[in-house]
Design a protein around this motif. Structure first.
Motif, short mmCIF file in Angstrom:
data_model
loop_
_atom_site.label_atom_id
_atom_site.label_comp_id
_atom_site.label_asym_id
_atom_site.label_seq_id
_atom_site.Cartn_x
_atom_site.Cartn_y
_atom_site.Cartn_z
N THR A 1 0.93 -1.00 0.08
CA THR A 1 -0.05 -0.01 -0.10
C THR A 1 0.96 1.11 0.12
O THR A 1 2.13 1.23 0.39
N LEU A 2 0.44 2.39 -0.65
CA LEU A 2 1.04 3.77 -0.47
C LEU A 2 0.30 4.56 0.25
O LEU A 2 -0.87 4.71 0.41
N LYS A 3 1.22 5.47 0.68
CA LYS A 3 0.30 6.76 1.52
C LYS A 3 0.43 7.87 1.05
O LYS A 3 1.04 8.08 -0.20
N ASN A 4 -0.45 8.85 1.19
CA ASN A 4 -0.58 10.03 0.72
C ASN A 4 -0.92 10.02 -0.72
O ASN A 4 -0.42 10.91 -1.55
N LEU A 5 -1.80 9.23 -1.13
CA LEU A 5 -2.15 9.18 -2.58
C LEU A 5 -3.63 8.71 -2.69
O LEU A 5 -3.94 7.47 -2.23
N GLY A 6 -4.64 9.53 -2.81
CA GLY A 6 -5.82 9.46 -3.01
C GLY A 6 -6.42 8.84 -1.51
O GLY A 6 -5.75 9.40 -0.40
N ASN A 7 -7.71 8.15 -1.54
CA ASN A 7 -8.34 7.64 -0.24
C ASN A 7 -7.63 6.48 0.04
O ASN A 7 -7.66 5.79 1.18
N ALA A 8 -7.13 5.71 -0.88
CA ALA A 8 -6.41 4.35 -0.51
C ALA A 8 -5.48 4.10 -2.08
O ALA A 8 -5.91 4.42 -2.99
N ALA A 9 -4.46 3.59 -1.80
CA ALA A 9 -3.66 3.18 -2.96
C ALA A 9 -2.70 2.30 -2.70
O ALA A 9 -2.29 1.67 -1.64
N PHE A 10 -2.44 1.47 -3.98
CA PHE A 10 -1.07 0.40 -3.70
C PHE A 10 -0.56 0.34 -5.19
O PHE A 10 -0.83 0.60 -5.91
N VAL B 1 0.09 1.24 -10.32
CA VAL B 1 -0.19 2.02 -9.12
C VAL B 1 -1.71 2.19 -9.39
O VAL B 1 -2.36 2.74 -10.32
N VAL B 2 -2.53 1.79 -8.20
CA VAL B 2 -3.96 1.96 -8.32
C VAL B 2 -4.17 2.87 -7.22
O VAL B 2 -3.80 2.40 -6.02
N PHE B 3 -4.99 3.58 -7.29
CA PHE B 3 -5.59 4.59 -6.14
C PHE B 3 -6.94 4.84 -6.36
O PHE B 3 -7.51 5.00 -7.73
N ARG B 4 -7.66 5.12 -5.32
CA ARG B 4 -9.02 5.62 -5.37
C ARG B 4 -9.29 7.02 -4.73
O ARG B 4 -8.50 7.23 -3.59
N VAL C 1 -11.50 5.52 -9.55
CA VAL C 1 -10.51 4.46 -9.28
C VAL C 1 -9.64 4.64 -10.56
O VAL C 1 -10.05 4.63 -11.58
N VAL C 2 -8.49 4.93 -10.39
CA VAL C 2 -7.49 5.52 -11.40
C VAL C 2 -6.25 4.25 -11.22
O VAL C 2 -5.91 3.78 -10.18
N THR C 3 -5.83 3.68 -12.42
CA THR C 3 -4.83 2.88 -12.52
C THR C 3 -3.79 3.36 -13.50
O THR C 3 -4.11 3.78 -14.57
N VAL C 4 -2.63 3.21 -12.97
CA VAL C 4 -1.38 3.51 -13.99
C VAL C 4 -0.39 2.30 -14.02
O VAL C 4 -0.10 1.72 -13.06
N ARG C 5 -0.32 1.99 -15.34
CA ARG C 5 0.59 0.83 -15.65
C ARG C 5 1.60 1.36 -16.38
O ARG C 5 1.64 1.91 -17.58
#
Length: 287
Positions: free
Chosen positions: A213-222, A241-244, A249-253
């Protein structure tokens, strides 16, 4: 291939999502004297950015260096990307860019999904949290509990704590002096600071390879880092990288496939740049 740390700052361009107008729960009465039925509020966003205009040309030049070597008559189409096929651009949108050099092929994919709940008792945001949770579980991470990604949790929910008003409208932004469609004039794109990215420290080039999981990105991210190939087959690494953010919901590949089967795409660079782009998209959506 060697990765030189301290990459140039990335600038991300996002045509802003349009915020919803409702800020309070609505109620309806089926008949006079019947019990009042509570209806969940609509999602914060009612439209999506145009995916193929969501990343500035300057950022694409950094992520996909081979594009700059194309003949001038081919560069416009290459930087324009290839839009994903969708039958409802207000619900889903995506774009793919790709470049080739003598050493490798790099591919960038950006996907947006605006989640709408068909259950009047479930909010769009809660439905988006479920969609995000399934994506997290698919890479072996636990789905966050409602309290774990609540905007009220503070800084870890996003750069603004995720506390923007549901009626807020994200401002369009632009890169390289080009105004996005429907925008009266360009604005300064977000500036990203690579030193704020979470690359961990127990893997390839200092990058953590396990999903996390990642911090400081959207409401939740991994983030997920997957390497395929080997032996006589080309090595192919994809960092996702997926975040909400609210009901989107946004996905970066960001992927690289090496020409030499013995050469392994370096994880640290791909992770750093994918995170930087994701953070820029999130910042622009929430402006």
């Amino acid at each position: 291939m060697a990765y030189v740390p301290g990459i140039a700052l990335l600038a991300a361009l996002v045509t802003g999502c349009t915020g919803g107008s409702g800020t309070e729960d609505a109620t309806t009465d089926a008949k006079p004297g019947s019990p009042t039925v509570s209806v969940a509020p609509p999602g914060k966003y009612q439209t999506l950015p145009e995916a193929c205009r969501s990343v500035s040309t300057g950022t694409l030049k950094q992520l996909l260096p081979g594009l700059a070597d194309l003949p001038a008559d081919q560069q416009k189409a290459a930087y324009g990307g290839k839009a994903s096929v969708t039958y409802d651009t207000d619900r889903k949108g995506g774009c793919t860019w790709q470049s080739r050099t003598a050493d490798s092929t790099r591919t960038l994919v950006v996907d947006f999904e605006r989640v709408v709940s068909y259950d009047p008792s479930v909010s769009d945001e809660d439905s988006a949290a479920t969609v995000y949770g399934k994506k997290a579980e698919a890479v072996g991470l636990p789905a966050p509990s409602p309290s774990a990604d609540d905007p009220a949790d503070g800084p870890e929910s996003g750069s603004d704590g995720g506390s923007a008003s549901p009626s807020a409208t994200a401002s369009p932004s632009a890169g390289d002096g080009v105004a996005p469609q429907g925008s009266a004039s360009p604005t300064t794109p977000a500036t990203l600071n690579p030193t704020g990215n979470d690359t961990g420290g127990d893997g390839d080039g200092g990058a953590t390879l396990a999903p996390r999981t990642l911090k400081n990105l959207g409401n939740a991210a991994f983030l997920d880092d997957a390497l395929e190939g080997g032996g006589s087959a080309p090595q192919h690494r994809t960092v996702s990288v997926v975040f909400r953010t609210s009901n989107v919901v946004v996905t970066v590949r960001y992927a690289e496939e090496t020409t030499d089967a013995a050469e392994v795409p370096e994880s640290a660079e791909l992770q750093e740049k994918a995170q930087a782009l994701a953070r820029g998209l999130d910042e622009n959506i929430n402006e």
